[in-house]
Design a protein around this motif. Structure first.
Motif, PDB file in Angstrom:
ATOM      1  N   ILE A   1       0.856  -1.190   0.000  1.00 14.71           N
ATOM      2  CA  ILE A   1       0.000   0.000   0.000  1.00 14.71           C
ATOM      3  C   ILE A   1       0.890   1.236   0.000  1.00 14.71           C
ATOM      4  O   ILE A   1       1.796   1.357   0.839  1.00 14.71           O
ATOM      5  N   ILE A   2       0.671   2.145  -0.920  1.00 11.92           N
ATOM      6  CA  ILE A   2       1.435   3.401  -0.947  1.00 11.92           C
ATOM      7  C   ILE A   2       0.948   4.271   0.212  1.00 11.92           C
ATOM      8  O   ILE A   2      -0.218   4.659   0.277  1.00 11.92           O
ATOM      9  N   LYS A   3       1.883   4.560   1.120  1.00  6.87           N
ATOM     10  CA  LYS A   3       1.524   5.282   2.359  1.00  6.87           C
ATOM     11  C   LYS A   3       1.556   6.786   2.112  1.00  6.87           C
ATOM     12  O   LYS A   3       2.520   7.480   2.455  1.00  6.87           O
ATOM     13  N   ASP A   4       0.515   7.320   1.485  1.00  6.53           N
ATOM     14  CA  ASP A   4       0.497   8.744   1.136  1.00  6.53           C
ATOM     15  C   ASP A   4      -0.714   9.470   1.720  1.00  6.53           C
ATOM     16  O   ASP A   4      -1.188  10.456   1.171  1.00  6.53           O
ATOM     17  N   LEU A   5      -1.230   8.979   2.848  1.00  5.12           N
ATOM     18  CA  LEU A   5      -2.384   9.615   3.479  1.00  5.12           C
ATOM     19  C   LEU A   5      -1.996  11.016   3.970  1.00  5.12           C
ATOM     20  O   LEU A   5      -0.920  11.182   4.562  1.00  5.12           O
ATOM     21  N   PRO A   6      -2.827  12.029   3.700  1.00  6.27           N
ATOM     22  CA  PRO A   6      -2.495  13.393   4.174  1.00  6.27           C
ATOM     23  C   PRO A   6      -2.370  13.421   5.690  1.00  6.27           C
ATOM     24  O   PRO A   6      -3.021  12.671   6.403  1.00  6.27           O
ATOM     25  N   SER A   7      -1.495  14.275   6.168  1.00  8.12           N
ATOM     26  CA  SER A   7      -1.324  14.434   7.618  1.00  8.12           C
ATOM     27  C   SER A   7      -1.521  15.909   7.969  1.00  8.12           C
ATOM     28  O   SER A   7      -0.872  16.782   7.374  1.00  8.12           O
ATOM     29  N   PRO A   8      -2.411  16.200   8.889  1.00  6.60           N
ATOM     30  CA  PRO A   8      -3.271  15.246   9.607  1.00  6.60           C
ATOM     31  C   PRO A   8      -4.437  14.793   8.744  1.00  6.60           C
ATOM     32  O   PRO A   8      -4.845  15.486   7.817  1.00  6.60           O
ATOM     33  N   PHE A   9      -4.987  13.623   9.075  1.00  9.21           N
ATOM     34  CA  PHE A   9      -6.168  13.085   8.402  1.00  9.21           C
ATOM     35  C   PHE A   9      -7.317  13.234   9.385  1.00  9.21           C
ATOM     36  O   PHE A   9      -7.398  12.528  10.383  1.00  9.21           O
ATOM     37  N   LYS A  10      -8.209  14.213   9.085  1.00 14.20           N
ATOM     38  CA  LYS A  10      -9.227  14.623  10.059  1.00 14.20           C
ATOM     39  C   LYS A  10     -10.580  13.999   9.759  1.00 14.20           C
ATOM     40  O   LYS A  10     -10.831  13.525   8.652  1.00 14.20           O
ATOM     41  N   VAL A  11     -11.420  14.017  10.785  1.00 12.43           N
ATOM     42  CA  VAL A  11     -12.790  13.517  10.644  1.00 12.43           C
ATOM     43  C   VAL A  11     -13.459  14.242   9.489  1.00 12.43           C
ATOM     44  O   VAL A  11     -13.419  15.479   9.401  1.00 12.43           O
ATOM     45  N   GLY A  12     -14.065  13.468   8.572  1.00 12.37           N
ATOM     46  CA  GLY A  12     -14.719  14.027   7.398  1.00 12.37           C
ATOM     47  C   GLY A  12     -13.853  14.020   6.164  1.00 12.37           C
ATOM     48  O   GLY A  12     -14.357  14.164   5.046  1.00 12.37           O
ATOM     49  N   ASP A  13     -12.519  13.827   6.320  1.00 14.53           N
ATOM     50  CA  ASP A  13     -11.633  13.800   5.164  1.00 14.53           C
ATOM     51  C   ASP A  13     -11.817  12.500   4.383  1.00 14.53           C
ATOM     52  O   ASP A  13     -12.202  11.461   4.931  1.00 14.53           O
ATOM     53  N   MET A  14     -11.536  12.591   3.101  1.00 12.93           N
ATOM     54  CA  MET A  14     -11.584  11.427   2.212  1.00 12.93           C
ATOM     55  C   MET A  14     -10.271  11.324   1.446  1.00 12.93           C
ATOM     56  O   MET A  14      -9.651  12.330   1.123  1.00 12.93           O
ATOM     57  N   HIS A  15      -9.867  10.090   1.176  1.00 11.68           N
ATOM     58  CA  HIS A  15      -8.632   9.866   0.418  1.00 11.68           C
ATOM     59  C   HIS A  15      -8.699   8.471  -0.210  1.00 11.68           C
ATOM     60  O   HIS A  15      -9.188   7.531   0.406  1.00 11.68           O
ATOM     61  N   THR A  16      -8.218   8.370  -1.445  1.00  8.17           N
ATOM     62  CA  THR A  16      -8.198   7.074  -2.132  1.00  8.17           C
ATOM     63  C   THR A  16      -6.784   6.525  -2.137  1.00  8.17           C
ATOM     64  O   THR A  16      -5.852   7.166  -2.631  1.00  8.17           O
ATOM     65  N   LEU A  17      -6.619   5.338  -1.553  1.00  8.13           N
ATOM     66  CA  LEU A  17      -5.317   4.681  -1.498  1.00  8.13           C
ATOM     67  C   LEU A  17      -5.027   3.936  -2.802  1.00  8.13           C
ATOM     68  O   LEU A  17      -5.938   3.499  -3.516  1.00  8.13           O
ATOM     69  N   SER A  18      -3.762   3.764  -3.087  1.00  6.38           N
ATOM     70  CA  SER A  18      -3.325   2.973  -4.240  1.00  6.38           C
ATOM     71  C   SER A  18      -2.272   1.969  -3.766  1.00  6.38           C
ATOM     72  O   SER A  18      -1.900   1.949  -2.588  1.00  6.38           O
ATOM     73  N   TYR A  19      -1.763   1.178  -4.675  1.00  7.73           N
ATOM     74  CA  TYR A  19      -0.874   0.083  -4.277  1.00  7.73           C
ATOM     75  C   TYR A  19       0.099  -0.232  -5.405  1.00  7.73           C
ATOM     76  O   TYR A  19      -0.060   0.210  -6.553  1.00  7.73           O
ATOM     77  N   LEU A  20       1.110  -1.019  -5.070  1.00  7.29           N
ATOM     78  CA  LEU A  20       2.025  -1.606  -6.034  1.00  7.29           C
ATOM     79  C   LEU A  20       2.044  -3.112  -5.818  1.00  7.29           C
ATOM     80  O   LEU A  20       1.879  -3.587  -4.690  1.00  7.29           O
ATOM     81  N   PHE A  21       2.263  -3.872  -6.900  1.00  7.03           N
ATOM     82  CA  PHE A  21       2.296  -5.335  -6.800  1.00  7.03           C
ATOM     83  C   PHE A  21       3.519  -5.848  -7.532  1.00  7.03           C
ATOM     84  O   PHE A  21       3.848  -5.399  -8.629  1.00  7.03           O
ATOM     85  N   TRP A  22       4.231  -6.812  -6.880  1.00  3.75           N
ATOM     86  CA  TRP A  22       5.383  -7.458  -7.496  1.00  3.75           C
ATOM     87  C   TRP A  22       5.120  -8.949  -7.606  1.00  3.75           C
ATOM     88  O   TRP A  22       4.578  -9.563  -6.678  1.00  3.75           O
TER      89      TRP A  22
END
Length: 586
Positions: free
Chosen positions: A501-522
Motif C-alpha cells: 500500500i502506498i503510504k500517502d495519506l495526508p497528515s493530519p487526516f481529520k474527521v470528514g476527510d476522504m482519500h483514495t489509497l493505491s498500491y504496487l504489486f510485485w
C-alpha cells in the motif's frame, strides 16, 4: 381230472404273478432301513373245493385278488414316498461341506532357532517378518506374540499370510496363529513356535591392509624448502569399523618409528629432510583392536629447483572507509620469502605513521588511532639481510559535520524483494535546511552493515538484494575538509509475490476527510506487475474510518486508530499489506 389239472395250473400261475409283483416292489424301494415291510404276503396255495367252485367262480376269485393287490400297491407307494423324503433330507445333511477353519503351518521365524533374517533398526530393535501358510475356510488370521518372560504380549488381525513388527533384540519369543471364519465361531490354532532374536553380532574381521598412494609412492619426491610432504593412503574394512591409522616412517626398513597415531583421515602431512631415503608404512586399526599393516614403501627426497625472487611484505586488512577521530583499527601484515612462500618474517616488523598529529600507530601491533581530521601514511617495515622491505597505505581521518543533513530516498518506494537490484539515492540539505546539489569534490560511499545487500558490483549506488531478512543501508557524504554527513535506512528484504500500500495519506487526516489509497504489486520474480483484479480493501475499525472494498477510498468517521488492509489472492495463498492510520478531530 383234466378239468382239475387246468384249475391247478391256473391258480399256480396267478400265485406266481403275485409273487413276482411283490419282488419288484421290494427292488423299487431299495435297501432302506426306514422302509416298512410290505403287508402283502404270498398267497397260500389252497385247493378250492370242486363241489363249490366252477370255472366262473375261479375267474371272480382272480379278480378279487387283483383288487386287493392294487390296494396294497397304493399303500406301499404312499409309504415309499414318505420314506424317500426322509432319505433325501438325511443325504443333504450328510454331504454338506464343513465351514470350520483349518489351522495354518508356521514358516518363519524357524522354531527353536536364532532369528537371523530380521532387519536392523537401531542398537536395540529389529523388524521381524512372520510367515505362515494359507488355510482353508479362513476369513482372517490372528497372530499372537509373547516373550518368554510374559512381560510382552501382542496380537493383531490380518488377511495376509505375513506380518511385520519391530521387537526388542536379545530376547526369546513365542508365536502362534489362530485361523478364524466369518461363518462360524469355531477357530483353529496353529502350533506354538519359539525363536531367539539375536543382538548385533560382534565382528572380528581384520581391516584390509591400506593401499599407499600419492607423492610418497614415487621413487623420487621433489620438495620446496619448508614444504610438508603429504602422505596418502586408502583403507577398507568389511565390518566398516576402522577406528584410526598410524604412520610409521624411518630411514631404514627395519627401524620404522611411529610418527603419528589416532589419524582419522586417510592422509597426513609432515616435514621431512631433503636428500634423504625414507621408508614408510600404514597400520590400520579397527574398533575391536584388529590391526593390519600395509606394504613398506620407499622414496628419496630432493630439493625442488626454484628461481629466487625478491622478498616482500604486504599490509592486510586495510579499512574500506575513512576512520573517525578517536576511532581505532588494527592492521596486519604478511611476509613472502625469496621463493614466494608466505612465512613468518625472520626478523620483527615495525609500524610507523607519517603524521602522528593525524594518525598514530603502535609500532609492534599495527593498531592505528584517529587523532584529528586529515590523512597520514602508515608503513610496515622489515629488514632481511640488511635489505629494508616496506609497504604503505594511506589512512584518512574524518569527523561528523555539525551542519547540513542527508536523507536516503528510495527511488521506487515499496517492498524490497530478494533477487531485485535496487538503486538508492539521497537528498542533501544545506545549513539552512534547504535541499540543494551536492558540494563539489564530495565523496559518496554506499554500504550495508550485513551481507543481505551487496553494493558496487555494477554501480556504487546499486545494491543486489541477495538474502531474506533485515538489513541496514548506510550512505556517507565526505566533504573536502574531511568532515562528513551520514545516515542509514533499515529495510526488510522479503519474497514475492507481494502487494504494498502506498503510504500517502495526508497528515493530519481529520474527521470528514476522504482519500483514495493505491498500491504496487510485485510478482514472484520481484518484478512490478499490474493486477487483473483490484485488491480487496477493509478497515479493522469501521467506526473510525470506512473504506470502499473495491476502490480503496477512505472516509474518516471518528478520531482514533484503524488498520487498513489490501488483500489479493495469489496462486496458492492470500497476499496482503497493512497501513495503520490515525484520524484526528476536525
Amino acid at each position: 381230472m383234466l378239468q382239475m389239472n387246468c384249475f391247478v395250473n391256473k391258480s399256480f400261475l396267478q400265485i406266481s404273478i403275485i409273487f413276482l409283483l411283490w419282488i419288484a416292489l421290494l427292488v423299487s424301494c431299495g435297501e432302506n432301513d426306514s422302509l416298512s415291510e410290505p403287508t402283502l404276503s404270498p398267497p397260500v396255495n389252497q385247493m378250492p373245493s370242486s363241489s363249490t367252485t366252477d370255472a366262473g367262480d375261479t375267474t371272480d376269485a382272480g379278480d378279487t385278488t387283483d383288487t386287493e393287490d392294487t390296494t396294497d400297491a397304493e399303500d406301499t407307494t404312499e409309504t415309499e414316498d414318505t420314506t424317500d423324503t426322509e432319505d433325501t433330507t438325511d443325504t443333504e445333511d450328510t454331504d454338506a461341506p464343513s465351514q470350520v477353519p483349518h489351522s495354518v503351518s508356521l514358516r518363519a521365524p524357524e522354531n527353536a532357532a536364532n532369528c537371523t533374517t530380521a532387519n536392523h533398526i537401531d542398537e536395540e530393535k529389529s523388524e521381524v517378518t512372520f510367515l505362515w501358510t494359507k488355510s482353508s475356510n479362513t476369513s482372517r488370521y490372528e497372530i499372537n506374540i509373547e516373550n518368554l518372560k510374559k512381560d510382552f504380549s501382542f496380537k493383531s488381525s490380518t488377511n495376509e499370510t505375513s506380518f511385520k513388527i519391530v521387537l526388542d533384540r536379545e530376547k526369546q519369543y513365542n508365536w502362534w496363529v489362530v485361523s478364524k471364519s466369518d461363518s462360524t465361531e469355531e477357530i483353529a490354532t496353529s502350533e506354538k513356535w519359539s525363536f531367539y532374536l539375536q543382538g548385533i553380532p560382534e565382528q572380528y574381521h581384520a581391516p584390509f591392509p591400506a593401499i599407499l598412494k600419492g607423492k610418497a609412492t614415487k621413487e623420487t619426491v621433489s620438495l620446496r624448502p619448508r614444504e610438508e610432504l603429504l602422505f596418502e593412503w586408502e583403507g577398507e574394512d568389511v565390518d566398516d569399523d576402522i577406528a584410526s591409522y598410524e604412520l610409521w616412517l624411518g630411514t631404514s626398513e627395519e627401524q620404522l618409528e611411529l610418527m603419528a597415531s589416532e589419524i582419522t583421515t586417510q592422509s597426513f602431512s609432515m616435514m621431512v629432510e631433503l636428500d634423504t631415503q625414507y621408508y614408510w608404512q600404514i597400520f590400520t586399526v579397527d574398533e575391536v583392536g584388529n590391526v593390519s599393516k600395509s606394504i613398506i614403501q620407499s622414496f628419496s627426497t630432493v630439493a625442488l629447483e626454484i628461481e629466487k625472487i625478491s622478498p616482500k611484505i604486504m599490509i592486510i586488512g586495510a579499512p574500506n572507509r575513512d576512520l573517525d577521530v578517536n576511532e581505532t583499527y588494527e592492521l596486519g601484515s604478511e611476509y613472502f620469502d625469496d621463493i614466494g612462500d608466505n612465512v613468518a618474517p625472520p626478523t620483527a616488523v615495525n609500524w610507523t605513521s607519517s603524521d602522528i598529529s593525524k594518525v598514530t600507530v603502535d609500532r609492534v601491533t599495527g593498531l592505528v588511532t584517529g587523532v584529528d581530521v586529515g590523512t597520514a601514511d602508515i608503513t610496515v617495515r622489515v629488514t632481511i639481510n640488511e635489505q629494508l622491505i616496506t609497504d604503505t597505505i594511506t589512512i584518512s581521518i574524518v569527523k561528523p559535520r555539525t551542519d547540513g543533513q542527508i536523507e536516503i530516498n528510495d527511488d521506487y518506494e515499496g517492498l524490497f524483494l530478494v533477487g531485485q537490484t535496487r538503486k538508492f539515492t539521497f537528498k542533501y540539505y544545506n545549513t539552512e535546511g534547504i535541499e540543494t546539489n551536492l558540494p563539489p569534490n564530495g565523496k559518496v560511499i554506499w554500504k550495508s552493515n550485513g551481507t543481505r545487500a551487496v553494493f558496487g558490483k555494477t554501480s556504487p549506488d546499486l545494491a543486489e538484494l541477495v538474502e531474506l531478512g533485515q538489513e541496514t543501508i548506510m550512505v556517507r557524504l565526505t566533504f573536502q575538509d574531511n568532515t562528513y554527513l551520514e545516515t542509514t535506512l533499515d529495510i526488510i528484504i522479503t519474497q514475492g509475490p507481494a502487494i504494498w500500500i502506498i503510504k500517502d495519506l495526508p497528515s493530519p487526516f481529520k474527521v470528514g476527510d476522504m482519500h483514495t489509497l493505491s498500491y504496487l504489486f510485485w510478482n514472484s520474480e520481484g518484478k512490478e506487475e499490474t493486477l487483473e483484479r483490484e485488491p480487496r480493501w477493509d478497515s479493522s475499525r469501521g467506526r473510525i474510518a470506512t473504506i470502499n472494498p473495491s476502490s480503496g477510498q477512505i472516509i474518516a468517521k471518528e478520531a482514533g486508530l484503524t488498520t487498513i488492509k489490501a488483500r489479493v489472492r495469489g496462486s496458492d495463498e492470500l497476499i496482503e499489506d497493512s497501513y495503520r492510520i490515525t484520524v484526528t478531530e476536525e
